[in-house]
Write a protein that holds these residues in place. Structure first.
Motif, mmCIF file in Angstrom:
data_model
loop_
_atom_site.group_PDB
_atom_site.id
_atom_site.type_symbol
_atom_site.label_atom_id
_atom_site.label_comp_id
_atom_site.label_asym_id
_atom_site.label_seq_id
_atom_site.Cartn_x
_atom_site.Cartn_y
_atom_site.Cartn_z
ATOM 1 N N ARG A 253 0.841 -1.205 0.000
ATOM 2 C CA ARG A 253 0.000 0.000 0.000
ATOM 3 C C ARG A 253 0.872 1.249 0.000
ATOM 4 O O ARG A 253 0.606 2.215 -0.728
ATOM 5 C CB ARG A 253 -0.917 -0.010 1.232
ATOM 6 C CG ARG A 253 -1.703 1.275 1.449
ATOM 7 C CD ARG A 253 -2.647 1.576 0.292
ATOM 8 N NE ARG A 253 -3.620 0.530 0.141
ATOM 9 C CZ ARG A 253 -4.118 0.131 -1.034
ATOM 10 N NH1 ARG A 253 -3.709 0.711 -2.156
ATOM 11 N NH2 ARG A 253 -5.008 -0.849 -1.106
ATOM 12 N N GLN A 256 2.175 1.885 -3.423
ATOM 13 C CA GLN A 256 1.165 2.521 -4.273
ATOM 14 C C GLN A 256 1.096 4.022 -3.988
ATOM 15 O O GLN A 256 1.051 4.846 -4.908
ATOM 16 C CB GLN A 256 -0.212 1.881 -4.010
ATOM 17 C CG GLN A 256 -0.325 0.407 -4.367
ATOM 18 C CD GLN A 256 -0.614 0.163 -5.838
ATOM 19 O OE1 GLN A 256 0.108 0.657 -6.704
ATOM 20 N NE2 GLN A 256 -1.635 -0.620 -6.128
ATOM 21 N N THR A 285 6.867 -5.174 -11.095
ATOM 22 C CA THR A 285 5.760 -5.782 -11.834
ATOM 23 C C THR A 285 5.551 -5.077 -13.168
ATOM 24 O O THR A 285 5.333 -5.718 -14.207
ATOM 25 C CB THR A 285 4.469 -5.728 -11.001
ATOM 26 O OG1 THR A 285 4.679 -6.417 -9.764
ATOM 27 C CG2 THR A 285 3.306 -6.367 -11.742
ATOM 28 N N ASP A 328 -2.979 -2.485 -10.637
ATOM 29 C CA ASP A 328 -4.107 -3.398 -10.404
ATOM 30 C C ASP A 328 -3.620 -4.726 -9.843
ATOM 31 O O ASP A 328 -4.260 -5.324 -8.968
ATOM 32 C CB ASP A 328 -4.876 -3.623 -11.708
ATOM 33 C CG ASP A 328 -5.607 -2.371 -12.177
ATOM 34 O OD1 ASP A 328 -5.930 -1.530 -11.319
ATOM 35 O OD2 ASP A 328 -5.845 -2.239 -13.396
ATOM 36 N N GLU A 329 -2.487 -5.211 -10.358
ATOM 37 C CA GLU A 329 -1.935 -6.470 -9.848
ATOM 38 C C GLU A 329 -1.540 -6.344 -8.378
ATOM 39 O O GLU A 329 -1.752 -7.255 -7.574
ATOM 40 C CB GLU A 329 -0.725 -6.904 -10.686
ATOM 41 C CG GLU A 329 -1.091 -7.491 -12.027
ATOM 42 C CD GLU A 329 -0.018 -8.427 -12.561
ATOM 43 O OE1 GLU A 329 0.794 -8.935 -11.771
ATOM 44 O OE2 GLU A 329 -0.010 -8.644 -13.785
ATOM 45 N N GLU A 331 -2.855 -4.281 -6.221
ATOM 46 C CA GLU A 331 -4.093 -4.229 -5.441
ATOM 47 C C GLU A 331 -4.629 -5.633 -5.177
ATOM 48 O O GLU A 331 -5.074 -5.944 -4.065
ATOM 49 C CB GLU A 331 -5.163 -3.404 -6.168
ATOM 50 C CG GLU A 331 -4.943 -1.906 -6.134
ATOM 51 C CD GLU A 331 -5.026 -1.328 -4.731
ATOM 52 O OE1 GLU A 331 -5.660 -1.948 -3.840
ATOM 53 O OE2 GLU A 331 -4.449 -0.264 -4.509
ATOM 54 N N ARG A 332 -4.561 -6.483 -6.186
ATOM 55 C CA ARG A 332 -5.024 -7.863 -6.006
ATOM 56 C C ARG A 332 -4.157 -8.604 -4.984
ATOM 57 O O ARG A 332 -4.660 -9.407 -4.190
ATOM 58 C CB ARG A 332 -5.038 -8.603 -7.341
ATOM 59 C CG ARG A 332 -6.174 -8.167 -8.274
ATOM 60 C CD ARG A 332 -6.314 -9.089 -9.460
ATOM 61 N NE ARG A 332 -5.235 -8.919 -10.416
ATOM 62 C CZ ARG A 332 -5.258 -8.049 -11.422
ATOM 63 N NH1 ARG A 332 -6.301 -7.253 -11.593
ATOM 64 N NH2 ARG A 332 -4.244 -7.966 -12.259
ATOM 65 N N GLU A 333 -2.841 -8.324 -5.009
ATOM 66 C CA GLU A 333 -1.940 -8.966 -4.063
ATOM 67 C C GLU A 333 -2.209 -8.480 -2.636
ATOM 68 O O GLU A 333 -2.138 -9.262 -1.675
ATOM 69 C CB GLU A 333 -0.489 -8.710 -4.450
ATOM 70 C CG GLU A 333 0.553 -9.357 -3.562
ATOM 71 C CD GLU A 333 0.552 -10.872 -3.591
ATOM 72 O OE1 GLU A 333 1.366 -11.478 -2.859
ATOM 73 O OE2 GLU A 333 -0.259 -11.472 -4.332
ATOM 74 N N ASP A 335 -5.088 -7.581 -1.473
ATOM 75 C CA ASP A 335 -6.304 -8.285 -1.059
ATOM 76 C C ASP A 335 -6.008 -9.737 -0.700
ATOM 77 O O ASP A 335 -6.519 -10.265 0.300
ATOM 78 C CB ASP A 335 -7.357 -8.225 -2.172
ATOM 79 C CG ASP A 335 -7.941 -6.831 -2.356
ATOM 80 O OD1 ASP A 335 -7.821 -6.014 -1.425
ATOM 81 O OD2 ASP A 335 -8.501 -6.558 -3.440
ATOM 82 N N ARG A 336 -5.179 -10.403 -1.515
ATOM 83 C CA ARG A 336 -4.856 -11.810 -1.272
ATOM 84 C C ARG A 336 -4.117 -11.988 0.052
ATOM 85 O O ARG A 336 -4.452 -12.867 0.854
ATOM 86 C CB ARG A 336 -4.005 -12.357 -2.421
ATOM 87 C CG ARG A 336 -3.718 -13.859 -2.337
ATOM 88 C CD ARG A 336 -2.744 -14.300 -3.414
ATOM 89 N NE ARG A 336 -1.396 -13.858 -3.121
ATOM 90 C CZ ARG A 336 -0.569 -14.505 -2.288
ATOM 91 N NH1 ARG A 336 -0.966 -15.594 -1.640
ATOM 92 N NH2 ARG A 336 0.652 -14.051 -2.081
ATOM 93 N N GLN A 339 -6.473 -11.353 3.092
ATOM 94 C CA GLN A 339 -7.385 -12.461 3.362
ATOM 95 C C GLN A 339 -6.653 -13.647 3.986
ATOM 96 O O GLN A 339 -7.171 -14.300 4.893
ATOM 97 C CB GLN A 339 -8.105 -12.891 2.074
ATOM 98 C CG GLN A 339 -9.088 -11.867 1.541
ATOM 99 C CD GLN A 339 -10.074 -11.393 2.599
ATOM 100 O OE1 GLN A 339 -10.699 -12.217 3.295
ATOM 101 N NE2 GLN A 339 -10.231 -10.082 2.740
ATOM 102 N N ARG A 368 -6.970 1.735 1.175
ATOM 103 C CA ARG A 368 -6.647 2.771 0.182
ATOM 104 C C ARG A 368 -6.731 4.136 0.858
ATOM 105 O O ARG A 368 -7.644 4.392 1.647
ATOM 106 C CB ARG A 368 -7.658 2.746 -0.968
ATOM 107 C CG ARG A 368 -7.612 1.488 -1.839
ATOM 108 C CD ARG A 368 -8.766 1.507 -2.816
ATOM 109 N NE ARG A 368 -8.892 0.266 -3.541
ATOM 110 C CZ ARG A 368 -8.499 0.090 -4.794
ATOM 111 N NH1 ARG A 368 -7.951 1.091 -5.451
ATOM 112 N NH2 ARG A 368 -8.648 -1.079 -5.389
#
Length: 370
Positions: A253, A256, A285, A328-329, A331-333, A335-336, A339, A368
């Protein structure tokens, strides 16, 4: 309810203010020592005090505190109970480790601002210039800031050892404490080496995130809190799994925000990571994507990362990274990892309210902000 009982039942959102009060009290105790040396020393202590007290979210002490509570520290579930006020003082010492890391990091990055104010080395550089002292102002600023960070590191140890915890609790806490200090220094070394060698591999950036940030932001603070409480390995393992993943997500984060963040939120100029040439997972990335699909764009990022100064050049580099889909990748990481961290806590043998507190803290740490 006694003051001690009240402290043990503070909510996570109330802990930062309690940590700040503990730190303020500690500075008041220690400042007198600098008065016996020289006003120059007092100036440095005052600068450090301002830096520590007037900024920071107290993330590390808050996680350590929850680690202690969740492991039954207030009830003495696994070891003799400790006075909550003394535990608070012990975990508050983590803010001095953080201060050392930030002050030295700003020197390494040659950063002008931190939390919207001049960095320590720039403050003393200006003092030298204004007084027309001998030698170079920049060298004096850097030298003084190094020593300021050293004071913070030394006082962190002092604060932990003088917290009033039992010798047994201190001995248990020193295991993760020592590991944490080595890890963060190792992570910083990996970071500057990656920048110097132009190592843009994602796996290198991931290792830096693991040791430079996650270990001393969430993983080890939780471990320290659990160790003070005398927690069994099962709880410590769950805490470390949660802390490792949340800590890495926290750094992602931050990466970003270092590229796309609002200076009003970050306290740093827009695109500061691009100006400094940070080899983050986000940048790595983007490079990997463009090396496959648009080598000329990957080459442009490589050549300009760390070499941009104008707003226009920074915007161009930022737009390219966004165009790659790397944000975007990442952000997905985030989240992963979040979780997976929450899942590690769901199986931990800790009270439900502490579990929910930690999950809420994890959500807020990785949310965010722009």
């Amino acid at each position: 309810m006694s003051d001690t009982d009240h402290l043990a039942h503070l909510s996570p959102r109330e802990i930062p203010a309690a940590v700040t009060a503990s730190l303020r009290s500690y500075f008041e105790e220690r400042k007198v020592e600098s008065l016996d040396i020289d006003p120059v020393c007092t100036s440095v202590i005052d600068s450090l005090e301002t830096f520590v007290l007037n900024g920071g979210k107290r993330v590390r002490p808050a996680f350590a505190w929850q680690g202690w509570l969740g492991a039954g520290g207030a009830e003495g579930t696994f070891a003799a109970p400790e006075d909550p006020q003394r535990v608070l003082r012990a975990v508050s010492s983590l803010e001095l480790i953080q201060a050392c890391a930030l002050i030295h990091d700003d020197i390494i990055d040659d950063a002008d601002t931190r939390r919207g104010a001049p960095t320590i080395h720039k403050t003393y550089e200006r003092l030298h210039a204004e007084n027309h002292w001998r030698g170079t102002a920049s060298r004096y600023g850097i030298s003084t800031a190094i020593l300021t960070g050293d004071v913070a590191l030394a006082w962190a140890d002092d604060m932990l050892h003088s917290s009033g915890l039992s010798p047994e609790a201190v001995s248990r806490a020193l295991v993760p404490w020592r590991a944490m200090r080595t890890e963060v220094l190792g992570g910083q070394l990996l970071d500057i080496t990656a920048e110097a060698s132009r190592d843009g591999r994602v796996e290198t950036a991931q290792k830096i995130n693991r040791y430079k940030t996650a270990a001393y932001t969430t993983e080890r603070p939780l471990h320290i809190g659990a160790a003070i409480a005398g927690a069994p390995e099962s709880i410590i393992s769950a805490y470390r799994s949660f802390g490792r993943d949340i800590g890495v997500a926290f750094q992602l984060r931050d990466d970003q925000l270092g590229v796309f963040g609002d200076p009003e939120v970050t306290g740093k100029p827009a695109g500061d990571d691009l100006r400094e040439g940070k080899r983050t997972v986000l940048v790595g990335t983007a490079l990997e994507i463009f090396q496959q699909s648009a080598p000329d764009k990957a080459r442009f990022i490589e050549e300009n990362l760390g070499n941009v100064t104008s707003v226009e050049d920074i915007d161009q580099l930022r737009d390219l990274i966004e165009q790659s889909g790397a944000a975007d990748e990442v952000e997905r990481e985030i989240d992963r990892l979040s979780q997976r961290a929450f899942e590690a806590l769901r199986t931990a043998d800790i009270p439900e309210d502490n579990r929910e507190n930690l999950i809420d803290m994890g959500v807020r740490a990785t949310a965010r902000q722009s």
